[in-house]
Design a protein around this motif. Structure first.
Motif, PDB file in Angstrom:
ATOM      1  N   ASN A  75      -0.376  -0.859  -1.378  1.00 28.02           N
ATOM      2  CA  ASN A  75      -1.733  -0.370  -1.135  1.00 28.02           C
ATOM      3  C   ASN A  75      -2.644  -0.397  -2.359  1.00 28.02           C
ATOM      4  OD1 ASN A  75      -1.897   0.138   1.688  1.00 28.02           O
ATOM      5  ND2 ASN A  75      -0.526   1.874   1.417  1.00 28.02           N
ATOM      6  N   PRO A  76      -2.206   0.028  -3.550  1.00 27.37           N
ATOM      7  CA  PRO A  76      -3.115  -0.058  -4.696  1.00 27.37           C
ATOM      8  C   PRO A  76      -3.545  -1.493  -5.008  1.00 27.37           C
ATOM      9  CG  PRO A  76      -1.319   1.445  -5.177  1.00 27.37           C
ATOM     10  CD  PRO A  76      -0.959   0.740  -3.894  1.00 27.37           C
ATOM     11  N   ALA A  77      -2.617  -2.432  -4.938  1.00 26.50           N
ATOM     12  CA  ALA A  77      -2.964  -3.834  -5.207  1.00 26.50           C
ATOM     13  C   ALA A  77      -3.893  -4.374  -4.132  1.00 26.50           C
ATOM     14  CB  ALA A  77      -1.695  -4.681  -5.300  1.00 26.50           C
ATOM     15  N   ALA A  78      -3.620  -4.061  -2.877  1.00 25.19           N
ATOM     16  CA  ALA A  78      -4.481  -4.517  -1.782  1.00 25.19           C
ATOM     17  C   ALA A  78      -5.876  -3.912  -1.906  1.00 25.19           C
ATOM     18  CB  ALA A  78      -3.855  -4.159  -0.442  1.00 25.19           C
ATOM     19  N   ALA A  79      -5.945  -2.651  -2.300  1.00 26.41           N
ATOM     20  CA  ALA A  79      -7.241  -1.984  -2.443  1.00 26.41           C
ATOM     21  C   ALA A  79      -8.105  -2.664  -3.500  1.00 26.41           C
ATOM     22  CB  ALA A  79      -7.046  -0.513  -2.789  1.00 26.41           C
ATOM     23  N   THR A  80      -7.516  -3.046  -4.615  1.00 29.89           N
ATOM     24  CA  THR A  80      -8.302  -3.681  -5.686  1.00 29.89           C
ATOM     25  C   THR A  80      -8.603  -5.149  -5.391  1.00 29.89           C
ATOM     26  OG1 THR A  80      -6.325  -4.211  -6.964  1.00 29.89           O
ATOM     27  CG2 THR A  80      -7.430  -2.142  -7.475  1.00 29.89           C
ATOM     28  N   ALA A  81      -7.778  -5.793  -4.576  1.00 24.02           N
ATOM     29  CA  ALA A  81      -7.955  -7.224  -4.310  1.00 24.02           C
ATOM     30  C   ALA A  81      -9.079  -7.508  -3.330  1.00 24.02           C
ATOM     31  CB  ALA A  81      -6.651  -7.829  -3.801  1.00 24.02           C
TER      32      ALA A  81
END
Length: 97
Positions: A75-81
């Motif tokens: 989720n953190p990576a998806a949120a920033t991407a």
């Protein structure tokens, strides 16, 4: 691992990266191969989705998110991407709370 790195790179503004994963398989078909220090690597493009849908435990009114347990995996990576990030949260709090 490559999927996670594609998301992380997209969120960091990195357009592509090289990895040994997939070299010599159909994953590498049609992709750029490059040699570094005698080892072959395949170039993978980063992921920058139009919309990211993520789940977080808590958000503050500035959009900072707190993830629990396995939600911290992607989720953190998806949120920033994502160009736009839509978040479902359990609780919204004041900034600094």
């Amino acid at each position: 691992g490559t999927l996670a790195e594609k998301l992380r790179a997209g969120g960091a503004g990195i357009p592509a990266f090289f990895t040994k994963t997939g070299v010599g398989t159909i994953v590498a078909d049609g992709k750029e191969l490059r040699e570094f220090d005698g080892e072959t690597y395949v170039m993978e493009r980063s992921l920058v989705p139009e919309v990211s849908l993520v789940k977080a435990d808590v958000a503050d009114k500035s959009g900072n998110l707190r993830f629990n347990l396995t939600a911290r995996n992607f989720n953190p990576a998806a949120a920033t991407a994502g160009k736009v990030c839509i978040v479902e949260v359990e609780k919204i709090v004041e900034v600094g709370e």
